[in-house]
Design an enzyme around this catalytic site. Structure first.
Site, PDB file in Angstrom:
ATOM      1  N   THR A   1       0.833  -1.217   0.000  1.00  0.00           N
ATOM      2  CA  THR A   1       0.000   0.000   0.000  1.00  0.00           C
ATOM      3  C   THR A   1       0.864   1.264   0.000  1.00  0.00           C
ATOM      4  O   THR A   1       0.387   2.344   0.278  1.00  0.00           O
ATOM      5  CB  THR A   1      -0.945   0.029   1.222  1.00  0.00           C
ATOM      6  OG1 THR A   1      -0.145   0.120   2.414  1.00  0.00           O
ATOM      7  CG2 THR A   1      -1.823  -1.202   1.296  1.00  0.00           C
ATOM      8  N   GLY A   2       2.171   1.072  -0.288  1.00  0.00           N
ATOM      9  CA  GLY A   2       3.046   2.247  -0.383  1.00  0.00           C
ATOM     10  C   GLY A   2       3.066   2.716  -1.819  1.00  0.00           C
ATOM     11  O   GLY A   2       2.045   2.734  -2.492  1.00  0.00           O
ATOM     12  N   THR A   3       4.226   3.037  -2.308  1.00  0.00           N
ATOM     13  CA  THR A   3       4.477   3.394  -3.710  1.00  0.00           C
ATOM     14  C   THR A   3       3.495   4.425  -4.264  1.00  0.00           C
ATOM     15  O   THR A   3       3.656   5.614  -4.066  1.00  0.00           O
ATOM     16  CB  THR A   3       4.460   2.118  -4.602  1.00  0.00           C
ATOM     17  OG1 THR A   3       5.183   1.095  -3.928  1.00  0.00           O
ATOM     18  CG2 THR A   3       5.122   2.373  -5.936  1.00  0.00           C
TER      19      THR A   3
ATOM     20  N   TYR B   1       3.523   5.531   5.230  1.00  0.00           N
ATOM     21  CA  TYR B   1       2.716   5.568   4.004  1.00  0.00           C
ATOM     22  C   TYR B   1       1.433   6.380   4.179  1.00  0.00           C
ATOM     23  O   TYR B   1       0.860   6.862   3.214  1.00  0.00           O
ATOM     24  CB  TYR B   1       2.309   4.154   3.541  1.00  0.00           C
ATOM     25  CG  TYR B   1       3.442   3.212   3.225  1.00  0.00           C
ATOM     26  CD1 TYR B   1       4.739   3.674   3.013  1.00  0.00           C
ATOM     27  CD2 TYR B   1       3.213   1.846   3.133  1.00  0.00           C
ATOM     28  CE1 TYR B   1       5.771   2.798   2.736  1.00  0.00           C
ATOM     29  CE2 TYR B   1       4.240   0.961   2.849  1.00  0.00           C
ATOM     30  CZ  TYR B   1       5.520   1.441   2.666  1.00  0.00           C
ATOM     31  OH  TYR B   1       6.534   0.563   2.395  1.00  0.00           O
TER      32      TYR B   1
ATOM     33  N   LYS C   1       5.094  -0.895   9.493  1.00  0.00           N
ATOM     34  CA  LYS C   1       6.511  -0.586   9.741  1.00  0.00           C
ATOM     35  C   LYS C   1       6.601   0.705  10.527  1.00  0.00           C
ATOM     36  O   LYS C   1       5.808   1.625  10.301  1.00  0.00           O
ATOM     37  CB  LYS C   1       7.259  -0.437   8.412  1.00  0.00           C
ATOM     38  CG  LYS C   1       6.976  -1.537   7.428  1.00  0.00           C
ATOM     39  CD  LYS C   1       7.785  -1.408   6.158  1.00  0.00           C
ATOM     40  CE  LYS C   1       7.178  -2.267   5.062  1.00  0.00           C
ATOM     41  NZ  LYS C   1       6.096  -1.613   4.325  1.00  0.00           N
TER      42      LYS C   1
ATOM     43  N   HIS D   1      11.454   0.151   9.894  1.00  0.00           N
ATOM     44  CA  HIS D   1      11.427   0.424   8.450  1.00  0.00           C
ATOM     45  C   HIS D   1      12.813   0.582   7.815  1.00  0.00           C
ATOM     46  O   HIS D   1      12.987   0.326   6.625  1.00  0.00           O
ATOM     47  CB  HIS D   1      10.582   1.683   8.206  1.00  0.00           C
ATOM     48  CG  HIS D   1       9.915   1.742   6.874  1.00  0.00           C
ATOM     49  ND1 HIS D   1       8.712   2.357   6.647  1.00  0.00           N
ATOM     50  CD2 HIS D   1      10.275   1.252   5.665  1.00  0.00           C
ATOM     51  CE1 HIS D   1       8.382   2.247   5.379  1.00  0.00           C
ATOM     52  NE2 HIS D   1       9.316   1.581   4.760  1.00  0.00           N
TER      53      HIS D   1
ATOM     54  N   SER E   1      13.544  -3.876   8.022  1.00  0.00           N
ATOM     55  CA  SER E   1      13.484  -3.610   6.591  1.00  0.00           C
ATOM     56  C   SER E   1      14.700  -2.784   6.200  1.00  0.00           C
ATOM     57  O   SER E   1      15.137  -1.909   6.967  1.00  0.00           O
ATOM     58  CB  SER E   1      12.191  -2.842   6.276  1.00  0.00           C
ATOM     59  OG  SER E   1      12.117  -2.539   4.906  1.00  0.00           O
TER      60      SER E   1
ATOM     61  N   GLN F   1      12.699  -7.051   5.126  1.00  0.00           N
ATOM     62  CA  GLN F   1      12.057  -6.656   3.853  1.00  0.00           C
ATOM     63  C   GLN F   1      13.018  -5.719   3.120  1.00  0.00           C
ATOM     64  O   GLN F   1      13.375  -4.661   3.646  1.00  0.00           O
ATOM     65  CB  GLN F   1      10.730  -5.950   4.115  1.00  0.00           C
ATOM     66  CG  GLN F   1       9.986  -5.643   2.830  1.00  0.00           C
ATOM     67  CD  GLN F   1       8.688  -4.872   3.052  1.00  0.00           C
ATOM     68  OE1 GLN F   1       8.616  -3.670   2.774  1.00  0.00           O
ATOM     69  NE2 GLN F   1       7.666  -5.534   3.555  1.00  0.00           N
TER      70      GLN F   1
ATOM     71  N   ARG G   1      -3.930  -6.839 -13.192  1.00  0.00           N
ATOM     72  CA  ARG G   1      -2.573  -7.063 -12.674  1.00  0.00           C
ATOM     73  C   ARG G   1      -2.607  -7.705 -11.293  1.00  0.00           C
ATOM     74  O   ARG G   1      -1.806  -8.581 -10.983  1.00  0.00           O
ATOM     75  CB  ARG G   1      -1.802  -5.744 -12.618  1.00  0.00           C
ATOM     76  CG  ARG G   1      -1.260  -5.355 -13.977  1.00  0.00           C
ATOM     77  CD  ARG G   1      -0.404  -4.130 -13.894  1.00  0.00           C
ATOM     78  NE  ARG G   1       0.275  -3.918 -15.151  1.00  0.00           N
ATOM     79  CZ  ARG G   1       0.915  -2.808 -15.454  1.00  0.00           C
ATOM     80  NH1 ARG G   1       0.946  -1.803 -14.593  1.00  0.00           N
ATOM     81  NH2 ARG G   1       1.515  -2.690 -16.617  1.00  0.00           N
TER      82      ARG G   1
END
Ligand SMILES: NC(=O)c1ccc[n+]([C@@H]2O[C@H](COP(=O)([O-])OP(=O)(O)OC[C@H]3O[C@@H](n4cnc5c(N)ncnc54)[C@H](O)[C@@H]3O)[C@@H](O)[C@H]2O)c1
Ligand SMILES: OCCc1c[nH]c2ccccc12
Length: 316
Positions: A47-49, A84, A109, A139, A174, A195, A277
């Protein structure tokens, strides 16, 4: 010998296992098993990006819809982070999906509010309408008294307490390099997950990190696993190999790269708002690359470097 079996023998622990070991209830999701016996559905849905909105607790309906769609398709692993700003959307989406909480694996995170991990977790739980997290990650390793009012070691100790209280089921990190992981090695609570950014063009976010994690029972999760498909990375030495395998197995390029990630013993986490996708990135059962094909991707990918996060100057 399949790479899955090879990994089992090497690590004795990090094993992809069959579906439904914790009753995730999705015919699509498979799971990996942590040394503790806990299972993590594969792949994860990020759910980031695209949806990054730090410090903004307003609910973005597009993000809720994307997560609900992913859950309805069969994803059972949602990846979030304090930074995020999508914790609210995760909470609303889980409720709207109607899927019982215990069938969904939720990661968050911590950072920048790591100075008080307990308070940061309480806020994350409140924003996401949850009473526990399945996995809580530090994170990034850039944590110190001067910037955050807490050392990395102390923050890990508090996360360990939160785990023993049942507020988080597993704890991990991460973007950690080997030297960062070594700092936590003497701790009572082991790092369950690291991660990192990982794809055929970035098999070493930092030198030797995957081998170190797998030798030490730390499960690796890959963010940006589809990096080689980004317009900025296209045209490289991986393209003909992926094209050949996609044709052989009747799959798309994303599925070949995600399957390679899984066969390397790594959980891929992808993001997409597009149902098509989401569907193809989840549909990874029913074929397996041979050990030679996994190696062919390893080797073609090693010929190019492509990294999306953290400039090389700021590599952890
Ligand atoms: N721990 C960290 O520091 C960190 C950093 C970045 C991301 N993350 C997490 O990992 C998640 C995944 O990262 P990501 O979004 O970079 O991964 P990703 O490899 O899925 O890349 C996403 C991009 O790929 C496109 N895409 C998705 N499926 C595709 C397909 N089948 N074919 C072609 N293009 C496709 C999407 O439209 C999007 O633009 C994030 O949402 C976030 O939760 C963590
Ligand atoms: O996970 C996405 C990468 C990222 C964006 N902002 C951050 C702050 C701290 C650690 C990682 C990130």
């Amino acid at each position: 010998m399949s790479i899955f079996r090879r990994l089992n023998i090497l690590s004795g622990q990090l094993t992809p296992s069959s579906i439904r070991s914790r009753g995730y209830g999705s015919s699509a999701a498979m799971t990996f098993t942590l040394p503790s016996g806990a299972t993590i559905p594969v792949p994860g849905f990020g759910t980031g990006t695209k949806w990054y909105k730090p410090g903004d607790p307003s609910i973005d309906r597009r993000v809720v819809d994307a997560i609900v769609s992913a859950l309805k398709l069969g994803y059972r692993h949602i990846d979030g982070a304090e930074v995020y700003g999508t914790e609210g959307e995760i909470g609303v989406a889980i409720k709207e999906s109607g899927i019982p909480r215990d069938q969904i694996f939720v990661t968050s995170k911590i950072l920048p509010k790591i100075g008080n991990p307990r308070a940061a977790l309480e806020e994350t739980l409140k924003l996401s309408q949850l009473d526990y997290l399945d996995l809580y990650l530090i994170h990034a390793p850039f944590v110190d008294e001067k910037s955050h009012g807490i050392s990395l070691e102390k923050a890990w100790e508090v996360l360990s307490e939160l785990k023993s209280e049942g507020k988080v089921r597993e704890i991990g990190v991460s973007n950690f390099a080997i030297a960062d992981l070594e700092r936590l090695k003497g701790s009572k609570e082991k790092v369950a997950v690291n991660q990192i950014e990982f794809n055929p063009y970035l098999q070493n976010q930092t030198p030797g990190i995957v081998e170190y994690c797998q030798a030490n029972g730390i499960l690796v999760e890959a963010y940006t696993p589809l990096g080689p498909l980004f317009p900025a990375a296209k045209g490289g030495p991986l393209d003909p190999v992926v094209h050949k395998l996609a044709t052989k197995y009747g799959r798309d390029a994303g599925q070949i790269i995600l399957k390679w990630t899984i066969q390397r013993g790594i959980i891929p986490i992808t993001t997409s708002a597009k149902e098509e996708r989401q569907k193809s990135n989840l549909d990874l059962n029913g074929f397996e690359l041979t050990a030679e094909e996994v190696k062919e991707i390893d080797e073609a990918g090693s010929q190019k470097h492509f990294r999306s996060y953290w400039t090389d100057k700021y590599i952890p």
